[in-house]
Design an enzyme around this catalytic site. Structure first.
Site, PDB file in Angstrom:
ATOM      1  N   HIS A   1       0.876  -1.077   0.027  1.00 13.99           N
ATOM      2  CA  HIS A   1      -0.089  -0.002   0.018  1.00 13.99           C
ATOM      3  C   HIS A   1       0.628   1.430   0.078  1.00 13.99           C
ATOM      4  O   HIS A   1       0.525   2.292  -0.874  1.00 13.99           O
ATOM      5  CB  HIS A   1      -1.094   0.024   1.233  1.00 13.99           C
ATOM      6  CG  HIS A   1      -2.184   1.103   1.159  1.00 13.99           C
ATOM      7  ND1 HIS A   1      -1.553   2.433   1.495  1.00 13.99           N
ATOM      8  CD2 HIS A   1      -3.364   1.222   1.091  1.00 13.99           C
ATOM      9  CE1 HIS A   1      -2.672   3.139   1.562  1.00 13.99           C
ATOM     10  NE2 HIS A   1      -3.650   2.365   1.226  1.00 13.99           N
ATOM     11  N   ASP A   2       2.064   1.201   0.854  1.00 17.51           N
ATOM     12  CA  ASP A   2       2.785   2.482   0.971  1.00 17.51           C
ATOM     13  C   ASP A   2       4.111   2.327   0.410  1.00 17.51           C
ATOM     14  O   ASP A   2       4.922   3.319   0.431  1.00 17.51           O
ATOM     15  CB  ASP A   2       3.093   2.570   2.718  1.00 17.51           C
ATOM     16  CG  ASP A   2       1.699   3.102   3.109  1.00 17.51           C
ATOM     17  OD1 ASP A   2       0.666   3.417   2.358  1.00 17.51           O
ATOM     18  OD2 ASP A   2       1.594   3.357   4.606  1.00 17.51           O
ATOM     19  N   THR A   3       4.386   1.262  -0.408  1.00 21.52           N
ATOM     20  CA  THR A   3       5.835   0.740  -0.785  1.00 21.52           C
ATOM     21  C   THR A   3       5.744   0.547  -2.142  1.00 21.52           C
ATOM     22  O   THR A   3       5.254   1.345  -3.099  1.00 21.52           O
ATOM     23  CB  THR A   3       6.492  -0.356  -0.001  1.00 21.52           C
ATOM     24  OG1 THR A   3       5.355  -1.449   0.038  1.00 21.52           O
ATOM     25  CG2 THR A   3       6.636   0.201   1.305  1.00 21.52           C
TER      26      THR A   3
END
Length: 408
Positions: free
Chosen positions: A245-247
């Site tokens: 999601h954040d990477t």
């Protein structure tokens, strides 16, 4: 100019995550998926109670591992019950890591998400509807709405939701930030989001202490595996960096290698009666139909079916109907009994005698829209009350539509 734009696009996830791109390098949160980690808040408070096994017709354990949001770049073409987020089937199916996994299982090449964005797909796969939802906001679905939990408990089938970096068993908060184990010089990091924990969003679960206690973190998962105390139905969600999601997808692929691959070889997790679904919550392109890469894994797949493709039309309602067919459960009388959208995995349908529809190609309905379905959670003014279940519906398990005092 193109290279500059490309560099900026690749930095967006890291900027949104509140850290620099160099800090987002995969780091195993523990020495193995069966070892507890000091990177999580609190050690396990003990294992789940052992429950009598309820045999299924094809499998005795069903695992959905959720890998939510993907920001992809052109050098690694991968996207992602394990659930990943937002990538097109054509992109994921060309990725070497996923091609390798399909050789161990059954590729489902006509599997479709139900809508956009992420959260309504999660809600639908346990509740049989997404209630007009078209956002990732905090929602609490009323306690008179039933879920897969009701169907499982009616047959004494054990279940649990395992959520990485959730701070305590039964946590109902919308998010939780804990120490940044990826970059120890940075401030705390929001690793856990409730929107990817589908059953806790239903008050028929979140307001019942015995049910909230079955929402556990990965330290609990480690001790449950080690004690051979895993339940028969599991929903597993990694944290917001391990799920991409954040990477990046590189990051998520490393997490899969760290977490899933060892467990596939561990009979305490994956024995010859275990079925595992790896899929995506939605595709990335809203201008095409919502096809997502999905594969069935696990020891329950006969050797002769490994490395094959199943082209039956499936959606996120299919896990519900498949579980119902396997254990002869009742139904929710919602999308799980929709004969268009709820085909049973052929692996199970061929044993139970369930007749799937033959939809293919242009006859497959479009499920790429967002915010156009009326419902109590619709954010665009298309309000409609929570509908009652269809009490005349017949689900794949053959049992009655679930009805309980105060719950429907």
């Amino acid at each position: 100019m193109k290279s500059v734009l490309y560099a900026l696009v690749c930095l967006i996830p890291a900027v949104l995550a509140g850290t620099d791109a160099g800090a987002q390098t995969f780091k195993p949160p523990s020495s193995s998926p069966t070892a507890q980690s000091t990177n999580y808040v609190g050690q396990s408070n003990g294992t789940l109670p052992l429950s009598a096994l309820v045999p299924g017709k094809v499998f005795d354990r069903f695992v959905q591992v959720a890998l939510p949001k993907f920001w992809h770049h052109s050098s690694v073409l991968i996207k992602a019950q394990i659930w990943l987020e937002n990538t097109d089937f054509a992109v994921a199916s060309t990725t070497p890591a996923f091609q390798s996994l399909t050789q161990q299982g059954i590729l489902l090449n006509a599997y479709y998400a139900l809508t956009h964005p992420s959260q309504p797909n999660y809600a639908a796969t346990v509740g049989g509807d997404y209630w007009g939802m078209a956002d990732d906001n905090l929602h609490s679905i009323p306690s008179n709405i039933s879920t897969i939990v009701d169907l499982l408990e009616a047959k004494n089938i054990s279940w649990a939701s395992y959520q990485e970096n959730m701070p305590t068993d039964g946590f109902t908060g919308s998010s939780y930030a804990s120490k940044n184990y990826i970059n120890t010089r940075a401030s705390s990091y929001t690793y856990y989001m409730r929107k990817h924990n589908p059953t806790i969003n239903y008050e028929s679960v979140s307001l019942v202490p015995s049910r909230t206690a079955r929402h556990r973190n990965f330290n609990d998962f480690a001790v449950d595996v080690t004690a051979s105390a895993l339940p028969q139905w599991l929903f597993v969600t990694p944290n917001l960096v391990n799920d991409a999601h954040d990477t990046s997808i590189d990051f998520a692929a490393q997490w899969l290698q760290y977490w899933l691959l060892p467990l596939l070889a561990d009979p305490r997790f994956n024995d010859n009666r275990t079925l595992i679904l790896l899929t995506f919550d939605e595709n990335e392109s809203t201008n095409v139909n919502n096809q997502v890469f999905s594969v069935l894994l696990g020891g329950a797949i006969p050797q002769g079916l490994r490395g094959t493709t199943d082209s039956t039309y499936y959606t996120h309602y299919s896990p519900l109907s498949t579980v119902q067919a396997n254990w002869g459960l009742g139904s929710l009388g919602r999308g799980d009994t929709n004969k268009t959208l709820s085909n049973v995995y052929s692996l199970v349908a061929n044993v139970t005698g369930y007749k799937n529809n033959k939809l293919s190609g242009s006859s497959i309905p479009s499920t790429s829209s967002s915010g156009k379905t009326p419902g109590p959670l619709n954010p665009n003014g298309l309000y409609a009350p929570y509908p009652p279940p269809n009490l005349n519906a017949v689900g794949a398990g053959g049992g009655p539509v679930f009805v309980s005092p105060g719950i429907h």
